[in-house]
Write an enzyme that holds these catalytic residues in place. Structure first.
Site, PDB file in Angstrom:
ATOM      1  N   LYS A 195     -79.240  49.040  69.648  1.00 31.31           N
ATOM      2  CA  LYS A 195     -80.631  49.486  69.686  1.00 31.31           C
ATOM      3  C   LYS A 195     -81.624  48.357  69.466  1.00 31.31           C
ATOM      4  O   LYS A 195     -82.771  48.438  69.915  1.00 31.31           O
ATOM      5  CB  LYS A 195     -80.869  50.569  68.630  1.00 31.31           C
ATOM      6  CG  LYS A 195     -80.647  50.114  67.198  1.00 31.31           C
ATOM      7  CD  LYS A 195     -80.838  51.265  66.216  1.00 31.31           C
ATOM      8  CE  LYS A 195     -80.541  50.841  64.781  1.00 31.31           C
ATOM      9  NZ  LYS A 195     -79.103  50.569  64.580  1.00 31.31           N
ATOM     10  N   HIS A 241     -76.348  51.283  54.563  1.00 30.61           N
ATOM     11  CA  HIS A 241     -77.298  50.307  55.111  1.00 30.61           C
ATOM     12  C   HIS A 241     -78.345  50.045  54.042  1.00 30.61           C
ATOM     13  O   HIS A 241     -78.967  50.975  53.539  1.00 30.61           O
ATOM     14  CB  HIS A 241     -77.963  50.863  56.377  1.00 30.61           C
ATOM     15  CG  HIS A 241     -78.612  49.823  57.243  1.00 30.61           C
ATOM     16  ND1 HIS A 241     -79.598  48.977  56.780  1.00 30.61           N
ATOM     17  CD2 HIS A 241     -78.413  49.486  58.544  1.00 30.61           C
ATOM     18  CE1 HIS A 241     -79.983  48.170  57.765  1.00 30.61           C
ATOM     19  NE2 HIS A 241     -79.278  48.455  58.843  1.00 30.61           N
ATOM     20  N   SER A 271     -83.766  47.557  56.679  1.00 32.74           N
ATOM     21  CA  SER A 271     -84.099  46.490  57.620  1.00 32.74           C
ATOM     22  C   SER A 271     -85.096  45.514  57.015  1.00 32.74           C
ATOM     23  O   SER A 271     -86.063  45.920  56.380  1.00 32.74           O
ATOM     24  CB  SER A 271     -84.675  47.107  58.903  1.00 32.74           C
ATOM     25  OG  SER A 271     -84.950  46.115  59.858  1.00 32.74           O
ATOM     26  N   GLY A 288     -79.356  44.781  57.868  1.00 30.47           N
ATOM     27  CA  GLY A 288     -80.295  44.228  56.908  1.00 30.47           C
ATOM     28  C   GLY A 288     -80.286  42.717  56.856  1.00 30.47           C
ATOM     29  O   GLY A 288     -80.977  42.117  56.034  1.00 30.47           O
ATOM     30  N   GLU A 313     -73.115  46.023  60.743  1.00 29.17           N
ATOM     31  CA  GLU A 313     -73.879  46.452  61.906  1.00 29.17           C
ATOM     32  C   GLU A 313     -75.167  45.645  62.046  1.00 29.17           C
ATOM     33  O   GLU A 313     -76.268  46.184  62.055  1.00 29.17           O
ATOM     34  CB  GLU A 313     -74.205  47.942  61.796  1.00 29.17           C
ATOM     35  CG  GLU A 313     -72.986  48.844  61.695  1.00 29.17           C
ATOM     36  CD  GLU A 313     -73.339  50.267  61.299  1.00 29.17           C
ATOM     37  OE1 GLU A 313     -74.542  50.573  61.178  1.00 29.17           O
ATOM     38  OE2 GLU A 313     -72.413  51.077  61.095  1.00 29.17           O
ATOM     39  N   ARG A 329     -80.919  42.485  64.015  1.00 30.26           N
ATOM     40  CA  ARG A 329     -81.933  41.425  63.985  1.00 30.26           C
ATOM     41  C   ARG A 329     -81.308  40.039  63.845  1.00 30.26           C
ATOM     42  O   ARG A 329     -81.788  39.074  64.450  1.00 30.26           O
ATOM     43  CB  ARG A 329     -82.889  41.692  62.817  1.00 30.26           C
ATOM     44  CG  ARG A 329     -84.087  40.774  62.750  1.00 30.26           C
ATOM     45  CD  ARG A 329     -84.945  41.126  61.538  1.00 30.26           C
ATOM     46  NE  ARG A 329     -85.333  42.514  61.543  1.00 30.26           N
ATOM     47  CZ  ARG A 329     -86.387  42.986  62.202  1.00 30.26           C
ATOM     48  NH1 ARG A 329     -87.147  42.158  62.893  1.00 30.26           N
ATOM     49  NH2 ARG A 329     -86.678  44.267  62.161  1.00 30.26           N
ATOM     50  N   TYR A 387     -96.379  46.775  62.028  1.00 27.73           N
ATOM     51  CA  TYR A 387     -95.824  46.833  60.683  1.00 27.73           C
ATOM     52  C   TYR A 387     -95.746  45.474  60.001  1.00 27.73           C
ATOM     53  O   TYR A 387     -95.716  45.409  58.771  1.00 27.73           O
ATOM     54  CB  TYR A 387     -94.409  47.430  60.743  1.00 27.73           C
ATOM     55  CG  TYR A 387     -94.306  48.645  61.622  1.00 27.73           C
ATOM     56  CD1 TYR A 387     -94.784  49.875  61.192  1.00 27.73           C
ATOM     57  CD2 TYR A 387     -93.765  48.558  62.907  1.00 27.73           C
ATOM     58  CE1 TYR A 387     -94.713  50.998  62.006  1.00 27.73           C
ATOM     59  CE2 TYR A 387     -93.684  49.681  63.723  1.00 27.73           C
ATOM     60  CZ  TYR A 387     -94.160  50.897  63.270  1.00 27.73           C
ATOM     61  OH  TYR A 387     -94.099  51.992  64.085  1.00 27.73           O
ATOM     62  N   ASP A 388     -95.687  44.396  60.778  1.00 28.91           N
ATOM     63  CA  ASP A 388     -95.390  43.111  60.151  1.00 28.91           C
ATOM     64  C   ASP A 388     -95.907  41.964  61.011  1.00 28.91           C
ATOM     65  O   ASP A 388     -95.464  41.778  62.140  1.00 28.91           O
ATOM     66  CB  ASP A 388     -93.877  42.970  59.954  1.00 28.91           C
ATOM     67  CG  ASP A 388     -93.521  41.804  59.051  1.00 28.91           C
ATOM     68  OD1 ASP A 388     -94.425  41.027  58.706  1.00 28.91           O
ATOM     69  OD2 ASP A 388     -92.342  41.679  58.685  1.00 28.91           O
ATOM     70  N   TYR A 424     -86.218  44.385  68.253  1.00 33.24           N
ATOM     71  CA  TYR A 424     -87.093  45.553  68.355  1.00 33.24           C
ATOM     72  C   TYR A 424     -88.408  45.214  69.047  1.00 33.24           C
ATOM     73  O   TYR A 424     -89.484  45.605  68.609  1.00 33.24           O
ATOM     74  CB  TYR A 424     -87.334  46.155  66.959  1.00 33.24           C
ATOM     75  CG  TYR A 424     -86.054  46.552  66.289  1.00 33.24           C
ATOM     76  CD1 TYR A 424     -85.366  47.687  66.694  1.00 33.24           C
ATOM     77  CD2 TYR A 424     -85.490  45.767  65.285  1.00 33.24           C
ATOM     78  CE1 TYR A 424     -84.161  48.043  66.105  1.00 33.24           C
ATOM     79  CE2 TYR A 424     -84.285  46.113  64.691  1.00 33.24           C
ATOM     80  CZ  TYR A 424     -83.629  47.257  65.113  1.00 33.24           C
ATOM     81  OH  TYR A 424     -82.437  47.596  64.533  1.00 33.24           O
TER      82      TYR A 424
END
Length: 407
Positions: A69, A198, A201, A239, A273, A276, A316-317, A381
């Site tokens: 994703k 998890h 992120s 993460g 998983e 990023r 968001y960032d 993303y």
């Protein structure tokens, strides 16, 4: 079931230097994009090789299952597959994409705790036999449509990572739910083979891995006490980010594994998983300046990609934006802006959305229409979350492959 641990072959490709990357992008602009001036990506294959090597050196005991994703670019996925990683898929479409690369079904974890029944049926048909769950409802679907599937119980862990995005409100069995879920699986006969979690992120506190792995150990012990077959898979989720933070995270993981899972027998498998970590830095985005004005002393520019497209994450960032100006290569002026005076600048995306603002208060030299802004670290993303609002088609942005063959 999870296949053998990743084996990476020695590759020649190395990451491009910053100057080599800019030279490559200039060649694309001159040879491919001169008339249209459309945005485009460059994917540096050497960076992928380097990241896989970094992972293997620092976490050799953990097999990465790349989270599709994060960025499902076909060329990127193909390179990841060639380097021997597994894949974390959340839907039938993602599974189909990975299988089309020739990846074995046993190198896929169906890591979605709530799946449509049709997707579960498909997984059963093609032999994807490892998935996650965190509810009795999901157990019932799996028992009905894929009873041979091995299960990872996803648990909610203490949210101590300081992550930008926490997942506990939607995913993971609460501590008080774990025993009843294990009992339900025992009664329904699907085989629970491990635990997943998890930490969130963009985590910043990697001691969270110790808290999470401790919670996983407690779950392993609960399964043993209930008389379930010995579990043998630990999925430590994502993460992770690349760079110095990864070294810190890897160290925390190794310390926690040694503390809670020392001397595990052969056949005990640890997977992760990451998304990023692998996807972000290999991609660079080139955008063209399509408009300019000066208002209240602020130089304002429009570019042909924005918040509705590749830069959705900027909602968001803004912390990690690295932007390099590049002059129009077909003009007579120099393509470099090094050493020139910079000004407070604002950059808008191309849509009619008033919130489509990419940068504010960013220092840029004086730029003109048809110059370029190059955005680095644009793989995580970005294109995967963009849409085609106002007819600006994120899905149509091309990707050019670059590779240095220096040894």
């Amino acid at each position: 079931m999870v296949g053998p641990a990743m084996v990476t072959e020695k590759r020649v490709a190395t990451p491009l230097s910053r100057d080599e990357l800019i030279d490559f992008m200039q060649s694309v602009i001159l040879n491919e994009q001169q008339e249209e001036m459309d945005p485009f990506y460059v994917l540096d294959l050497g960076v992928i090789n380097s990241l896989v090597d970094t992972w293997t050196r620092n976490l050799p005991m953990v097999q990465p299952f790349y989270a599709v994703k994060c960025n499902p670019n076909p060329a990127f996925l193909k390179e990841m597959a060639a380097l021997g990683t597994g894949f974390d898929c959340a839907s039938r479409a993602e599974i189909e994409t990975i299988l089309s690369l020739g990846v074995s079904p046993d190198q896929i974890v169906f890591a979605n705790t709530c799946k449509p029944e049709s997707h579960i049926k498909y997984a059963a048909k093609i032999g994807v036999n490892l998935t996650t769950f965190d509810s009795k409802g999901e157990l019932e679907k799996i028992k009905k449509w894929h009873p041979k599937c091995a299960l990872l119980i996803r648990i909610k862990i203490p949210e101590t990572s300081g992550a930008t995005f926490q997942f506990g409100s939607k995913f993971g069995a609460l501590p008080e739910e774990i025993v009843s879920l294990l009992q339900a699986a025992q009664a329904a006969h699907p085989k629970v083979v491990g635990v997943s979690f998890h930490i969130g992120s963009r985590a910043i506190n990697f001691r969270a891995f110790e808290d999470a792995i401790a919670a996983a150990k407690t779950t392993f012990e609960a399964a043993t006490q209930l008389g379930l077959p010995k579990m043998h898979i630990l999925d430590i989720g994502g993460g992770f980010t690349s760079g110095p933070k990864f070294i810190e995270a890897a160290s925390a993981v190794k310390v926690a594994l040694q503390k809670y899972f020392p001397n595990e027998p052969a056949g005990f498998t640890i997977i992760a998983e990451p998304g990023r970590f692998f996807a972000n830095t290999p991609f660079t985005l080139a955008t063209n300046i399509i408009g300019k004005r000066v208002r209240d002393g602020i130089k304002e520019y429009w570019i042909n990609d924005g918040i509705s497209g590749s830069m959705n994450f900027l909602k968001y960032d803004h912390d990690d934006v690295i932007c390099t100006p590049l002059a129009n290569c077909s003009s007579n002026k120099t393509t470099s802006f090094k050493g020139l005076k910079t000004y407070d600048s604002k950059v808008f995306g191309p849509t009619c959305d008033p919130h489509d603002t990419v940068l504010e208060g960013y220092q840029l030299p004086e730029l003109d229409v048809n110059d370029w802004l190059i955005f680095h670290n644009m793989g995580a993303y970005t294109s995967s979350r963009g849409n085609d609002f106002n007819g600006f088609k994120t899905s149509a942005i091309p990707t050019y492959l670059a590779k240095s063959n220096k040894k």
